[in-house]
Design a protein around this motif. Structure first.
Motif, mmCIF file in Angstrom:
data_model
loop_
_atom_site.group_PDB
_atom_site.id
_atom_site.type_symbol
_atom_site.label_atom_id
_atom_site.label_comp_id
_atom_site.label_asym_id
_atom_site.label_seq_id
_atom_site.Cartn_x
_atom_site.Cartn_y
_atom_site.Cartn_z
ATOM 1 N N PHE A 167 38.481 69.914 63.307
ATOM 2 C CA PHE A 167 39.798 69.299 63.469
ATOM 3 C C PHE A 167 40.738 70.216 64.255
ATOM 4 O O PHE A 167 41.605 69.736 64.983
ATOM 5 C CB PHE A 167 40.389 68.948 62.102
ATOM 6 N N LEU A 208 29.189 68.384 52.089
ATOM 7 C CA LEU A 208 29.141 69.343 50.989
ATOM 8 C C LEU A 208 27.823 69.294 50.232
ATOM 9 O O LEU A 208 27.607 70.084 49.325
ATOM 10 C CB LEU A 208 30.296 69.083 50.013
ATOM 11 N N PRO A 260 31.258 59.319 41.487
ATOM 12 C CA PRO A 260 32.454 59.133 42.322
ATOM 13 C C PRO A 260 32.109 59.008 43.797
ATOM 14 O O PRO A 260 31.159 59.628 44.280
ATOM 15 C CB PRO A 260 33.266 60.397 42.054
ATOM 16 N N LEU A 261 32.852 58.174 44.486
ATOM 17 C CA LEU A 261 32.694 58.026 45.935
ATOM 18 C C LEU A 261 34.075 57.887 46.552
ATOM 19 O O LEU A 261 34.889 57.108 46.082
ATOM 20 C CB LEU A 261 31.894 56.759 46.251
ATOM 21 N N PRO A 262 34.356 58.635 47.613
ATOM 22 C CA PRO A 262 35.635 58.447 48.295
ATOM 23 C C PRO A 262 35.595 57.206 49.176
ATOM 24 O O PRO A 262 34.556 56.560 49.297
ATOM 25 C CB PRO A 262 35.760 59.719 49.138
ATOM 26 N N ASP A 263 36.728 56.867 49.768
ATOM 27 C CA ASP A 263 36.754 55.766 50.708
ATOM 28 C C ASP A 263 35.844 56.102 51.891
ATOM 29 O O ASP A 263 35.558 57.267 52.148
ATOM 30 C CB ASP A 263 38.199 55.544 51.194
ATOM 31 N N TRP A 264 35.379 55.086 52.627
ATOM 32 C CA TRP A 264 34.284 55.307 53.586
ATOM 33 C C TRP A 264 34.634 56.326 54.655
ATOM 34 O O TRP A 264 33.767 57.053 55.133
ATOM 35 C CB TRP A 264 33.865 53.992 54.233
ATOM 36 N N TYR A 265 35.921 56.441 55.030
ATOM 37 C CA TYR A 265 36.234 57.355 56.125
ATOM 38 C C TYR A 265 36.325 58.801 55.672
ATOM 39 O O TYR A 265 36.587 59.688 56.483
ATOM 40 C CB TYR A 265 37.515 56.941 56.860
ATOM 41 N N PHE A 266 36.108 59.063 54.378
ATOM 42 C CA PHE A 266 35.974 60.451 53.922
ATOM 43 C C PHE A 266 34.524 60.797 53.580
ATOM 44 O O PHE A 266 34.233 61.932 53.207
ATOM 45 C CB PHE A 266 36.843 60.708 52.693
ATOM 46 N N TYR A 315 44.401 55.631 47.797
ATOM 47 C CA TYR A 315 43.179 55.280 47.088
ATOM 48 C C TYR A 315 43.352 55.383 45.578
ATOM 49 O O TYR A 315 42.743 54.645 44.820
ATOM 50 C CB TYR A 315 42.071 56.241 47.556
ATOM 51 N N VAL A 363 33.991 73.497 53.097
ATOM 52 C CA VAL A 363 35.330 72.995 52.796
ATOM 53 C C VAL A 363 36.336 73.386 53.878
ATOM 54 O O VAL A 363 37.191 72.593 54.265
ATOM 55 C CB VAL A 363 35.796 73.510 51.420
ATOM 56 N N ILE A 364 36.235 74.626 54.355
ATOM 57 C CA ILE A 364 37.263 75.123 55.269
ATOM 58 C C ILE A 364 36.748 75.284 56.695
ATOM 59 O O ILE A 364 37.308 74.723 57.640
ATOM 60 C CB ILE A 364 37.792 76.504 54.805
ATOM 61 N N ALA A 401 37.250 59.507 42.372
ATOM 62 C CA ALA A 401 37.319 60.003 43.751
ATOM 63 C C ALA A 401 38.430 61.038 43.888
ATOM 64 O O ALA A 401 38.276 62.052 44.579
ATOM 65 C CB ALA A 401 37.556 58.851 44.711
ATOM 66 N N ILE A 431 30.313 77.358 49.999
ATOM 67 C CA ILE A 431 31.264 76.261 49.870
ATOM 68 C C ILE A 431 32.432 76.391 50.845
ATOM 69 O O ILE A 431 32.958 75.407 51.342
ATOM 70 C CB ILE A 431 31.759 76.162 48.404
ATOM 71 N N LEU A 432 32.787 77.667 51.149
ATOM 72 C CA LEU A 432 33.899 77.854 52.082
ATOM 73 C C LEU A 432 33.562 77.312 53.468
ATOM 74 O O LEU A 432 34.430 76.794 54.179
ATOM 75 C CB LEU A 432 34.260 79.333 52.181
ATOM 76 N N TYR A 451 32.459 64.390 52.556
ATOM 77 C CA TYR A 451 31.863 64.467 51.227
ATOM 78 C C TYR A 451 30.383 64.786 51.332
ATOM 79 O O TYR A 451 29.842 65.620 50.594
ATOM 80 C CB TYR A 451 32.101 63.116 50.555
#
Lengths: 224, 259
Positions: free
Chosen positions: B115, B93, B80-86, A144, B107-108, A155, B103-104, B90
């Motif tokens: 996963f 959060l 900002p925006l990530p790609d759609w599969y993230f 990306y 994020v974790i 990003a 936040i932990l 995002y």
């Protein structure tokens, strides 16, 4: 002529068993859409691999024009997109392939999950498959940034900030990925390029090889 | 065992003489009609692959891959925006118990559990049953995760005006446009427009780029006075002569960029 060449090689390295291992097997009825149309769900894995091949080929051609440095990265992509014959198509294949491969991967994962195909003796292959999923997400994240446009830059800033939230190893992780604990710049782009083009594809090929060897060795799971 | 003799490495070493339950059943034991992989089944696979490829290339040809303006860390107000599969990670959060002090968790812990469970699914769901309705816990957890992921993605993507984003971040090759700052229109631009559209017309805090637009001189003059879209009216303050200079200046920059 071809037969003679084959015989010449076969006489020396006994290639027939290798060939038979790869191609000489029966496809059972329950995975064959010609017999049961619902068996199309078994195509998802193969189509994922098909898109991966598209990604590898289009990516190889992209590197013929792409320049991984902050002055020229965007310009080279813009040039490829607007000036090079079919450049837009090759970049388009790589761009859309990145999304399509995630979709196919998800469908393949869901097929295997809901059919319980990961059960004994196929636990290892499932884990290899999930690792492949992670590698693919990593490829998406690093790829990306490479066009070095605003979307990519901001990003990545967010992505690296999130990585920095990881306790204990956060700063170390940012430096490993981005080349510098604070600056997202020349080193970040070079590192992401290296990760995207060398490290992750290497892991991808190794895992794919294991994935395919295991499926050939264990065979596909039986009908439900 | 005479492994290695006669160099039958692959064919002979593949299957152990003492075959165990991990060796798959011979396909002849499956009920029904099997088909040879090579060449019969592979030909059909090629057909399916070709249909898929046609669909994929249609997508590629009808939707050129997007490219925004060159990365500029000083761009203010860029969302900002990530790609759609993230997007689902995002969006997670943004929830109260997944951000700030927690936040932990966001994020974790939550992604790690999800996963991690996916990776270890064969050991968590280790009964002999394969049918989804015979293993309700695994099935319902996966459905729950799926619904949550789709909802988070939808929630995140639905709030974005994608067309306006693309419009505001058009790629402009910086080297091709040289702004003539001695032009009398530039002085007018400096007074009325620069605060929103940026000092090189490429974009700024609030306005879209003015390079690559397809308006005539008259239309530009009209927009300057009456506004368009999110742009309010009466931003331009000056005489009619200055308005004409401004519109001609913006047109000339566009003509230069179009060359």
């Amino acid at each position: 002529m071809l037969q003679k060449m084959y015989d010449w090689i076969d006489e020396r390295i006994d290639i027939t068993p290798i060939w038979r291992d790869i191609a000489d097997h029966e496809v059972p009825e329950h995975v064959n859409p010609a017999h049961h149309f619902s068996a199309f769900v078994y195509c998802f894995g193969g189509l994922t691999f098909f898109v991966v091949v598209i990604q590898i080929l289009s990516g190889m051609f992209l590197t013929m024009y792409y320049v991984p440095d902050i002055e020229n990265a965007w310009k080279s992509v813009y040039y490829l997109q607007t000036q090079v014959a079919h450049g837009q198509i090759v970049r388009g294949m790589h761009h859309w392939g990145a999304s399509v491969v995630i979709v196919m991967l998800l469908l393949h994962t869901l097929r295997v999950f809901f059919q319980g195909a990961y059960k004994k003796p196929r636990e290892l292959n499932w884990m290899v498959g999930v690792l492949l999923f992670f590698v693919m997400l990593g490829l998406g994240f690093t790829g990306y940034l490479l066009p070095w446009d605003n979307k990519a830059y901001f990003a990545t800033e967010v992505g690296l900030n999130i990585a920095g939230q990881v306790p204990l190893i956060g700063d170390w992780l940012i430096t490993l990925l981005g080349g510098h604990p604070e600056i997202i710049g020349a080193q970040t782009l070079t590192r992401f390029f290296a990760i995207h083009v060398f490290f992750l594809p290497g892991a991808l090929f190794a895992l794919l090889a294991v994935h395919f060897i295991l499926i050939r060795r264990q065979g596909i799971s039986g009908p439900l | 065992m005479k492994r290695g003799k006669g160099m039958k490495f692959v064919g002979d070493s593949r299957i152990n003489a003492e075959s165990t339950s991990t060796v798959p059943k011979d396909y002849s034991e499956y009920p029904g009609r099997t088909e040879a992989f090579w060449p019969n089944f592979l030909l059909k696979e090629w057909l399916a692959g070709s249909v898929f490829l046609v669909g994929f290339l249609t997508l590629v040809l009808t939707h050129p891959s997007p490219l925004e303006g060159m990365a500029d860390p000083t761009t203010a107000g860029y969302i900002p925006l990530p790609d759609w599969y993230f997007l689902f990670l995002y969006e997670l959060l943004k929830y109260k118990y997944a951000s700030q002090d927690f936040i932990l968790l966001g994020v974790i812990v939550i992604p790690g559990l999800a996963f991690g469970a996916l990776l270890l699914a064969p050991f968590l769901d280790n009964g002999p049953e394969r049918r989804p309705n015979k293993r309700p816990i695994a099935t319902s957890l996966m459905l729950l995760a799926l619904v949550a992921t789709i909802w988070l993605t939808y929630d995140s993507a639905g709030a974005v005006d994608w067309e306006a984003r693309a419009e505001a971040n058009k790629p402009i090759p910086a080297s091709e446009v040289e702004i003539d700052t001695s032009d009398p229109g530039y002085a007018v631009y400096e007074n009325s427009c620069m605060s929103c559209h940026g000092d090189d017309l490429t974009n700024g805090a609030a306005g879209p780029p003015l390079i690559g637009i397809e308006h005539t001189t008259e239309e530009i003059a009209d927009i300057s006075v009456n506004g368009i879209g999110d742009m309010p009216a009466d931003v331009f303050q000056g005489t009619d002569e200055e308005l004409q200079q401004l519109a001609e200046f913006i047109t000339s920059v566009n003509e230069q960029a179009g060359e």
